[in-house]
Design a protein around this motif. Structure first.
Motif, mmCIF file in Angstrom:
data_model
loop_
_atom_site.group_PDB
_atom_site.id
_atom_site.type_symbol
_atom_site.label_atom_id
_atom_site.label_comp_id
_atom_site.label_asym_id
_atom_site.label_seq_id
_atom_site.Cartn_x
_atom_site.Cartn_y
_atom_site.Cartn_z
ATOM 1 N N LEU A 37 0.850 -1.184 0.000
ATOM 2 C CA LEU A 37 0.000 0.000 0.000
ATOM 3 C C LEU A 37 0.892 1.242 0.000
ATOM 4 O O LEU A 37 1.873 1.312 0.747
ATOM 5 C CB LEU A 37 -0.926 -0.007 1.219
ATOM 6 C CG LEU A 37 -1.927 -1.175 1.243
ATOM 7 C CD1 LEU A 37 -2.703 -1.195 2.551
ATOM 8 C CD2 LEU A 37 -2.871 -1.111 0.052
ATOM 9 N N PRO A 38 0.574 2.243 -0.830
ATOM 10 C CA PRO A 38 1.487 3.372 -1.069
ATOM 11 C C PRO A 38 1.470 4.428 0.034
ATOM 12 O O PRO A 38 1.131 5.590 -0.201
ATOM 13 C CB PRO A 38 0.966 3.939 -2.396
ATOM 14 C CG PRO A 38 -0.504 3.675 -2.346
ATOM 15 C CD PRO A 38 -0.646 2.340 -1.662
ATOM 16 N N ASP A 39 1.805 3.995 1.250
ATOM 17 C CA ASP A 39 1.807 4.916 2.385
ATOM 18 C C ASP A 39 2.964 4.557 3.305
ATOM 19 O O ASP A 39 2.868 3.597 4.073
ATOM 20 C CB ASP A 39 0.475 4.843 3.128
ATOM 21 C CG ASP A 39 0.398 5.797 4.309
ATOM 22 O OD1 ASP A 39 1.378 6.520 4.562
ATOM 23 O OD2 ASP A 39 -0.651 5.818 4.984
ATOM 24 N N PRO A 40 4.067 5.308 3.250
ATOM 25 C CA PRO A 40 5.220 4.981 4.098
ATOM 26 C C PRO A 40 4.935 5.132 5.590
ATOM 27 O O PRO A 40 5.685 4.596 6.421
ATOM 28 C CB PRO A 40 6.285 5.986 3.641
ATOM 29 C CG PRO A 40 5.521 7.116 3.014
ATOM 30 C CD PRO A 40 4.311 6.480 2.394
ATOM 31 N N GLU A 41 3.869 5.836 5.957
ATOM 32 C CA GLU A 41 3.533 6.036 7.361
ATOM 33 C C GLU A 41 2.604 4.961 7.908
ATOM 34 O O GLU A 41 2.252 4.973 9.088
ATOM 35 C CB GLU A 41 2.900 7.418 7.552
ATOM 36 C CG GLU A 41 3.815 8.575 7.191
ATOM 37 C CD GLU A 41 3.153 9.921 7.411
ATOM 38 O OE1 GLU A 41 2.479 10.076 8.445
ATOM 39 O OE2 GLU A 41 3.302 10.799 6.540
ATOM 40 N N LEU A 42 2.191 4.030 7.053
ATOM 41 C CA LEU A 42 1.271 2.974 7.467
ATOM 42 C C LEU A 42 1.983 2.016 8.419
ATOM 43 O O LEU A 42 2.971 1.380 8.054
ATOM 44 C CB LEU A 42 0.761 2.228 6.238
ATOM 45 C CG LEU A 42 -0.391 1.241 6.430
ATOM 46 C CD1 LEU A 42 -1.652 1.969 6.900
ATOM 47 C CD2 LEU A 42 -0.670 0.500 5.128
ATOM 48 N N ALA A 43 1.491 1.905 9.653
ATOM 49 C CA ALA A 43 2.130 1.050 10.656
ATOM 50 C C ALA A 43 1.136 0.723 11.763
ATOM 51 O O ALA A 43 0.275 1.539 12.108
ATOM 52 C CB ALA A 43 3.366 1.738 11.249
#
Length: 314
Positions: A244-250
């Motif tokens: 998924l194109p979201d580096p902040e996804l955690a």
């Protein structure tokens, strides 16, 4: 004659008991207008939503995929029919609603103003767009207005099937060639953020959420539903093998939810203003279909009048 205060008390009492309001019941003007706006926007979304995937029916890679896509687009037409019928129970006129759509006076979901560039988009729409729709619409099966809630029961069942169809298509493509896997990833990159926008603006900027919650039209806020969708979708993406194109996804263990990045609300507002990639194309296609179908409506009206005349004579 019943006093207005008695009618208002009955309305409030029905909501307090978590019962359904029906067309025969007295409804405040604000409630009626809100329901017509929401149902009309939903109906418009189903009808406009036929276009992005309908564009791929003649280019589907197999007869099986073509049949699946035809069935799905047909379902969406049926959803529009149920919803326009529900709006009519509130006194709305279907012709007027259509005119409002093609003149730009009523909106539809922003997600349908994005192009479908590859066949992988068909699968991603099923997975992400219909998945978001399910999160948003299942609580509407408990909406306080009876005709809308009952229509949503069937719609949600069919949307759930559409979501599984899309996911199955993507799983098949991810087991295919490197080019197919790249196609799925690219489509996911384009549709992820617009899918999060489907739930509407953040709660602090949503002008209708508070009143709709009080009237039990909605059961959850925009941000609550958006979080639910993210939490549901991340494990599915991992199973698919896409990023998924979201580096902040955690994962946030303290909240028990996934954290995700900031949505570009400027893009969302531009699309709503009519400046999205496909706004003009979508509305023009709907306008042309409405104009080309005038003879069908006229013929149906004439046939109904003739049938009524014959019954009266008999």
């Amino acid at each position: 004659m019943t006093e207005p205060n008695d009618l208002e008390r009955h309305f409030e009492h029905t909501l307090e008991k978590d019962q359904r309001l029906e067309p025969r019941d007295w409804l405040p003007d604000g409630y009626r207008k809100t329901m017509i706006r929401q149902i009309a926007q939903h109906a418009h979304s189903e009808i406009i939503g036929m276009q992005p995937e309908g564009n791929w029916i003649t280019r589907a890679p197999s007869l099986r995929r073509k049949a699946i896509l035809l069935a799905k687009v047909q379902d969406e037409a049926g959803h529009g029919l149920y919803l326009y019928s529900a709006a009519e129970t509130l006194g709305a006129d279907r012709t007027d609603l259509t005119e409002r759509l093609i003149s730009g006076r009523q909106k539809y979901s922003s997600i349908f103003n994005y192009p479908t560039l590859t066949f992988a988009d068909v699968g991603v729409i099923g997975w992400l767009v219909d998945g978001a729709a399910i999160c948003n619409q299942v609580p509407l099966c408990r909406s306080s207005y009876g005709p809308y809630a009952r229509a949503m029961i069937r719609i949600c069942k069919e949307e759930s099937f559409h979501q599984r169809q899309g996911y199955e298509l993507l799983m098949t493509m991810m087991r295919g060639t490197p080019e197919q896997r790249e196609m799925v990833q690219e489509a996911t990159d384009r549709y992820w953020w617009p899918s999060l926008m489907m739930f509407g603006p953040p709660d602090g900027d949503s002008p209708n959420t508070e009143q709709s919650m009080a009237w039990k039209i909605k059961r959850h806020t925009n941000d609550e539903l958006r979080q639910r969708f993210v939490d549901m979708t991340v494990p599915q993406a991992e199973a698919l093998g896409v990023t998924l194109p979201d580096p902040e996804l955690a994962w946030n263990p303290e909240r028990g939810h996934y954290d995700f990045g900031e949505i570009d609300w400027g893009e969302f507002k531009e699309v709503l203003r009519g400046n999205g990639p496909c706004n003009t194309q979508r509305v023009e296609c709907r306008r042309r279909a409405h104009e080309d179908g005038a003879w069908v409506r006229e013929a149906a009206t004439a046939h109904a009048a003739k049938h009524t005349t014959r019954e009266a004579a008999a």
